[in-house]
Write an enzyme that holds these catalytic residues in place. Structure first.
Site: not given
Ligand code: DGL
Length: 281
Positions: A9-10, A41-42, A72-74, A155, A196-198
């Site tokens: 993940d990011s 990353y988003g 990571c979705n992005t 975060e 999104c993973t968060h």
């Molecule tokens: N992990 C990213 C996602 O699931 C969220 C955090 C990021 O923007 O890097 O999209």
């Protein structure tokens, strides 16, 4: 033989996917990489996200990953095809498992109409329309809503909880605004998909806000659905045991102390012995 599963993940969010993997496939060996030096990353461009995702994935493959989970979705939205083309191992992203879970939650479809769902995600994921395409393929109509303030709030640890009334209020108000705007666009949404993973850390707050807005629909978590796909792929070597992070190695591209501290919130247990690595800029 226990497989080695690479998860990246990011940053910390993918630990919500690792958490589900540990409970469904506890006997695998896990390599988790959080690309914390280059997060988020988003908010980045497609070219940058693909470059970052490729270097993260290659690192895990070189370390022995036999299956890769893009937690990571992005990165899934922007780089899944590139990673599948670049790596000689199976690569599983989080988007299709999530939309299939949403389709199950929305079944049966009302006559002649595609059920509408609301997808909450980062700006880059929304702009890629990867969720809209995936939803379309399972008979759902997606309204994609970018919620750029939610990642920094999570975060920062500003997750609504009874002990922190002040920070809880801020996050609850932000959530309310995002959900209200999205529901104005899709008043008949039958489910909310956390893209999104968060966001799984905000799940209860999202459910509460939906109830307050008189729209109590199911909230779907792609972390759980992705772990189920991985488990099925490994034919679930079905020895369910206690989740145990001792079979995990953790790598981060920035502060290992911060990774260990924040990571345990996402993983739900302590994150130990994080190794610092450098993937370049
Ligand atoms: N992990 C990213 C996602 O699931 C969220 C955090 C990021 O923007 O890097 O999209």
């Amino acid at each position: 033989m226990t497989p080695t599963i690479g998860v990246f993940d990011s940053g910390f969010g993918g630990l919500t996917v690792l958490r589900e993997l540990l409970s469904l496939v506890p006997n695998a060996r896990y390599l988790y990489l959080g690309d914390t030096a280059r997060l988020p990353y988003g908010s980045k461009s497609r070219e940058t996200i693909v470059r970052y995702a490729l270097s993260s994935a290659r690192f895990l493959h070189e370390r022995g990953a036999e299956l890769l989970v893009i937690a990571c979705n992005t990165a899934t939205a922007l780089a899944l095809d590139e990673l599948r083309a670049a790596l000689p191992i199976p690569v599983i992203g989080v988007i299709d498992p999530g939309t299939r879970a949403a389709a199950r939650a929305c079944a049966p479809a009302s006559e002649g109409k595609q059920p509408g769902i609301l997808v909450l995600a980062t700006q880059a994921t929304v702009e890629s329309h990867a969720y809209a395409r995936s939803c379309q393929s399972v008979g759902l109509q997606a309204t994609e809503k970018a919620c750029p303030l939610l990642v920094p709030l999570v975060e920062e640890g500003w997750v609504p909880d009874a002990s922190r009334a002040d920070t809880s209020l801020v996050t609850s108000q932000v959530l309310r605004i995002y959900l209200q705007e999205a529901l104005e666009e899709t008043p008949a949404a039958r489910a909310v998909l956390l893209g999104c993973t968060h966001y799984p850390l905000l799940r209860q707050a999202i459910e509460r806000t939906l109830s307050d807005l008189a729209h109590p629909v199911p909230v779907i978590d792609s972390a759980q659905a992705t772990a189920q796909v991985v488990a099925a792929k490994l034919v679930a070597q079905a020895n369910r045991g206690l989740p145990n992070a001792s079979n995990c190695e953790f790598f981060a591209t920035d502060s290992v102390e911060k990774f260990a501290r924040l990571g345990s919130r996402f993983l739900g247990q302590s994150v130990n012995a994080v190794q610092l690595i450098d993937l370049g800029g």
